[in-house]
Design a protein around this motif. Structure first.
Motif, PDB file in Angstrom:
ATOM      1  N   ARG A 301       0.608   0.865   6.926  1.00 40.79           N
ATOM      2  CA  ARG A 301       0.280   1.918   6.137  1.00 40.79           C
ATOM      3  C   ARG A 301       1.260   3.102   7.191  1.00 40.79           C
ATOM      4  O   ARG A 301       2.498   3.944   6.473  1.00 40.79           O
ATOM      5  N   LEU A 314       0.000   8.447   1.768  1.00 38.44           N
ATOM      6  CA  LEU A 314      -2.004   8.690   1.471  1.00 38.44           C
ATOM      7  C   LEU A 314      -2.285   7.476   1.289  1.00 38.44           C
ATOM      8  O   LEU A 314      -1.866   6.769   0.470  1.00 38.44           O
ATOM      9  N   TRP A 315      -3.385   6.556   1.251  1.00 39.64           N
ATOM     10  CA  TRP A 315      -4.009   5.739   1.076  1.00 39.64           C
ATOM     11  C   TRP A 315      -4.129   5.315  -0.527  1.00 39.64           C
ATOM     12  O   TRP A 315      -4.074   4.352  -0.980  1.00 39.64           O
ATOM     13  N   LYS A 316      -4.413   6.728  -1.253  1.00 38.24           N
ATOM     14  CA  LYS A 316      -4.224   6.423  -2.940  1.00 38.24           C
ATOM     15  C   LYS A 316      -2.611   5.469  -2.860  1.00 38.24           C
ATOM     16  O   LYS A 316      -2.921   4.752  -3.450  1.00 38.24           O
ATOM     17  N   GLN A 317      -1.960   6.639  -2.359  1.00 41.15           N
ATOM     18  CA  GLN A 317      -0.049   5.874  -2.575  1.00 41.15           C
ATOM     19  C   GLN A 317      -0.426   4.823  -2.272  1.00 41.15           C
ATOM     20  O   GLN A 317       0.022   3.888  -3.266  1.00 41.15           O
ATOM     21  N   GLN A 319      -2.179   2.421  -2.134  1.00 38.86           N
ATOM     22  CA  GLN A 319      -3.062   1.387  -2.749  1.00 38.86           C
ATOM     23  C   GLN A 319      -2.630   0.864  -3.916  1.00 38.86           C
ATOM     24  O   GLN A 319      -2.295  -0.699  -4.400  1.00 38.86           O
ATOM     25  N   GLN A 320      -1.961   2.055  -4.556  1.00 35.61           N
ATOM     26  CA  GLN A 320      -0.581   1.578  -5.179  1.00 35.61           C
ATOM     27  C   GLN A 320      -0.241   0.499  -5.076  1.00 35.61           C
ATOM     28  O   GLN A 320       0.676  -0.125  -6.128  1.00 35.61           O
TER      29      GLN A 320
END
Length: 345
Positions: A301, A314-317, A319-320
């Motif tokens: 990341r 970002l972590w949300k992106q 994860q996707q």
């Protein structure tokens, strides 16, 4: 290190197949590495079984100093001639052993040692230590000891297990003399006698230590612990230096591939992770595998963020992205149910 040319490589492979057929009849069960069907996991499982199930209280962790560079050509050829009568094969082995060394444009003679990198070098090292160490320990040293004793050897890495400390000290002294006769020496900084076994915890508290000492073998740290029922068990985890080396290798690889597509990056990282899990995925070492997986994810990341014109990923992106291009999850290739099953001693 010595990498043979294509013709020598093919010839060495053929000679190794012939010699393997001969020496597999002679090699002892305590020898692992460079042998068909006997690898790292078999050696670790056998050592685990010896310490857990036999009368073992002392472990001599030994390391040979510059083993591949110290082999005596004279003794090596004498050992091979003991089982091989074909003069053509003996001549080939002599030429491979004495091949000259090219360094900085200068050619120098090779008077001792065998270069690593060829198909024949591992087999020759096994033959050398079969006569120097294995047979001597099983037929000369072991019958003279008062208690039980066991040897587990993986090429030039070996561990000696004893029931009594006096036996361990006696063998250690005799071993130094035995190795010196054949041009070998023990690395004093990496050779140590450790109290290790069922009663090590009790004795450690008497000696002012919180826990027993650990031993190192084939990239793993072995330590004394107990299972859920309170019975003694040998724990295994990745050695700290090996773990740092693996993490640095992953980081270096990610730096070099940072401009590739995400799909290509995942295709490179996943085989590396599978290889790491396949070697270190042994019972009791799952936390170290998880640590590597998390570290690879974090650095991946960070590396993607450093090349993004939008800024940090970002972590949300992230994860996707992982859902589309997942990284291989940790898994044990050798759980407890199989650890005892593959022990061969």
């Amino acid at each position: 290190m010595g990498v043979p040319c294509v013709a020598d490589r093919a010839l060495q492979r053929s000679a190794a197949q012939v010699l393997t057929t001969i020496y597999e009849q002679d090699f002892l069960p305590c020898s692992f590495g460079g042998r068909p069907g006997r690898g790292t996991h078999q050696a670790l499982a056998s050592l685990h079984e010896v310490i857990s199930g036999r009368q073992v209280e002392w472990v001599l962790e030994a390391d040979l100093k510059n083993f591949f560079g110290s082999l005596s050509h004279e003794w090596m050829l004498r050992f091979v001639e003991h089982r091989v009568g074909d003069p053509r094969l003996i001549s080939l082995i002599r030429r491979w052993l004495k091949a000259s060394i090219l360094e900085d444009g200068e050619i120098s003679a090779n008077e001792e040692g065998t270069p690593q990198g060829g198909s024949i070098s591992v087999l020759l090292s096994n033959v050398y230590l079969h006569y120097v160490l294995d047979l001597w320990f099983e037929r000369v040293a072991k019958p003279r000891l008062r208690g039980e004793a066991y040897l587990v050897r993986y090429i030039d890495d070996f561990v000696l297990c004893f029931q009594y400390r006096a036996d361990a000290l006696r063998v250690q002294k005799a071993l130094c003399q035995r190795l010196r006769k054949f041009g070998l020496t023990l690395e004093s900084t990496k050779t140590k006698l450790v109290e290790f076994g069922r009663f090590a915890q009790r004795h450690a508290s008497k000696r002012g230590r919180n826990r027993p000492q650990t031993i190192y073998f084939l990239g793993f740290t072995l330590y004394c612990t107990r299972n859920r029922k309170g019975n003694f068990r040998v724990g295994l985890r990745t050695e700290k230096s090996r773990l740092r080396r693996s993490l640095m290798r992953f980081q270096d690889q990610m730096r070099r591939m940072r401009h590739l597509s995400i799909r290509e990056q995942a295709d490179i990282l996943n085989p590396m992770l599978r290889g790491h899990y396949a070697y270190y995925g042994i019972a009791g070492n799952f936390r170290a595998l998880q640590r590597v997986h998390r570290a690879v994810e974090c650095y991946w990341r960070i590396m993607l963020s450093s090349r993004s014109w939008k800024g940090q990923v970002l972590w949300k992106q992230f994860q996707q992205l992982k859902e589309r291009f997942p990284l291989v999850r940790p898994r044990l290739y050798l759980p407890y149910s199989e650890l005892q099953a593959i022990a061969v001693l």
